[in-house]
Design a protein around this motif. Structure first.
Motif, mmCIF file in Angstrom:
data_model
loop_
_atom_site.group_PDB
_atom_site.id
_atom_site.type_symbol
_atom_site.label_atom_id
_atom_site.label_comp_id
_atom_site.label_asym_id
_atom_site.label_seq_id
_atom_site.Cartn_x
_atom_site.Cartn_y
_atom_site.Cartn_z
ATOM 1 N N ASP A 16 0.837 -1.195 0.000
ATOM 2 C CA ASP A 16 0.000 0.000 0.000
ATOM 3 C C ASP A 16 0.880 1.255 0.000
ATOM 4 O O ASP A 16 1.879 1.320 0.721
ATOM 5 N N GLY A 18 0.361 3.941 1.370
ATOM 6 C CA GLY A 18 0.337 4.565 2.685
ATOM 7 C C GLY A 18 0.976 3.715 3.770
ATOM 8 O O GLY A 18 0.804 4.002 4.963
ATOM 9 N N ARG A 20 3.290 2.346 6.538
ATOM 10 C CA ARG A 20 4.154 3.064 7.472
ATOM 11 C C ARG A 20 5.624 2.654 7.328
ATOM 12 O O ARG A 20 6.519 3.406 7.719
ATOM 13 N N GLY A 92 -1.424 3.300 7.372
ATOM 14 C CA GLY A 92 -2.103 4.173 8.330
ATOM 15 C C GLY A 92 -2.174 5.571 7.783
ATOM 16 O O GLY A 92 -1.586 5.877 6.753
ATOM 17 N N GLY A 93 -2.880 6.437 8.483
ATOM 18 C CA GLY A 93 -3.006 7.818 8.030
ATOM 19 C C GLY A 93 -1.723 8.587 8.234
ATOM 20 O O GLY A 93 -0.722 8.070 8.726
ATOM 21 N N ARG A 94 -1.749 9.860 7.827
ATOM 22 C CA ARG A 94 -0.584 10.717 8.017
ATOM 23 C C ARG A 94 -0.356 10.941 9.505
ATOM 24 O O ARG A 94 -1.277 10.932 10.304
ATOM 25 N N GLY A 100 -4.239 3.224 14.958
ATOM 26 C CA GLY A 100 -5.058 3.311 13.758
ATOM 27 C C GLY A 100 -4.443 2.664 12.538
ATOM 28 O O GLY A 100 -5.072 2.622 11.474
#
Length: 268
Positions: A16, A18, A20, A92-94, A100
């Motif tokens: 992905d 995104g 990490r 995960g998000g920024r 999360g």
């Protein structure tokens, strides 16, 4: 190059964007020697992966599931190769907060063995110094920018590796290997409690060689040593012939030690 990617326990086509691991180096890796289609030091690699996952709070896949995936990949592998395992916290998000993140990502990839080095190694001292970070020391985490910058310091094909000091000026390691120095009749290697990687080959030597031990080593200690070698889990033991202006003749005891490790690495 054969590559398999998993999210959680399910195969996916790619990592992905995104993830990490890509965004923050939030993960671990293991680089393993494949011999005769098997992983000779797999138990030691898995133990280090488990320690690192516990320290970073990562969810490692179940061992039996992971071993089945490794066996499937190795079934089509060359007899001798390198297998790299990357485990990240997942997408995960920024932001740095790990809460999360989704299911962990696992990447397994096969690579050719590096070309053999026939002559004793030629080393140099690196200018870059490793930062001290006990929370990460010993673990094979993904953030290797220090090693990248250190390796970028030279482009001389006659220099095989560079030795790194830590922020206190003590010898730490090479850019891609642990280092042992023969001092007062003992094989000594730098501690890894503040920086550096607890290498699998290093652990093998500390466990099996009666006079091997950890120690704080200065550059002068290393340059005045009776003999010097590097080691890692892919290449085994690599004798050093020169560091800067310091030269070493072949060490008889080192030949036997290198042969013993080589037999284990090639056993499959």
């Amino acid at each position: 190059m054969a590559v398999r990617v998993y999210r959680g326990l399910s195969p996916v086509p790619a990592v992905d964007a995104g993830d990490r691991g890509l965004a923050y180096g939030d993960g671990l890796f293991e680089t393993m020697r494949v011999a005769r289609g098997r992983l000779p030091w797999w138990p030691a690699h898995h133990a280090r992966l488990a320690r690192g996952a516990a320290a970073l709070g990562l969810v490692a896949p179940p061992r039996d599931w992971l071993e089945a995936g490794l066996a499937a990949l190795l079934a089509g592998a060359p007899s001798d190769a390198v297998l790299k395992l990357v485990l990240t916290r997942g997408a995960g998000g920024r932001g740095y907060a790990p809460q999360g993140a989704g299911e962990p990502t696992l990447v397994l990839s096969l690579h050719p063995l590096p070309a053999a080095i026939a002559a004793p190694l030629v080393l140099r001292w690196c200018t870059l110094r490793l930062a001290l970070q006990p929370a990460l020391a010993g673990h094979k985490h993904l953030n290797r920018l220090e090693q990248v910058l250190a390796r970028a310091e030279w482009d001389d094909p006659d220099v095989h590796e560079g030795l790194l000091l830590d922020a206190r000026g003590r010898v730490a390691c090479a850019t891609a290997a642990n280092v042992f120095a023969r001092i007062d009749g003992r094989w000594l290697t730098p501690r890894v409690d503040e920086c550096g990687v607890a290498g699998v080959a290093r652990a093998w030597l500390l466990d099996r060689v009666p006079d091997a031990a950890e120690a704080a080593l200065s550059p002068a200690d290393v340059e005045s040593a009776e003999a010097l070698f590097l080691c890692n889990a892919v290449r085994g033991i690599l004798p050093v012939g020169r560091l800067g202006e310091r030269r070493w003749p072949p060490h008889e005891g080192l030949r036997a030690l290198a042969a013993a490790m080589g037999r284990e690495l090639a056993a499959g």
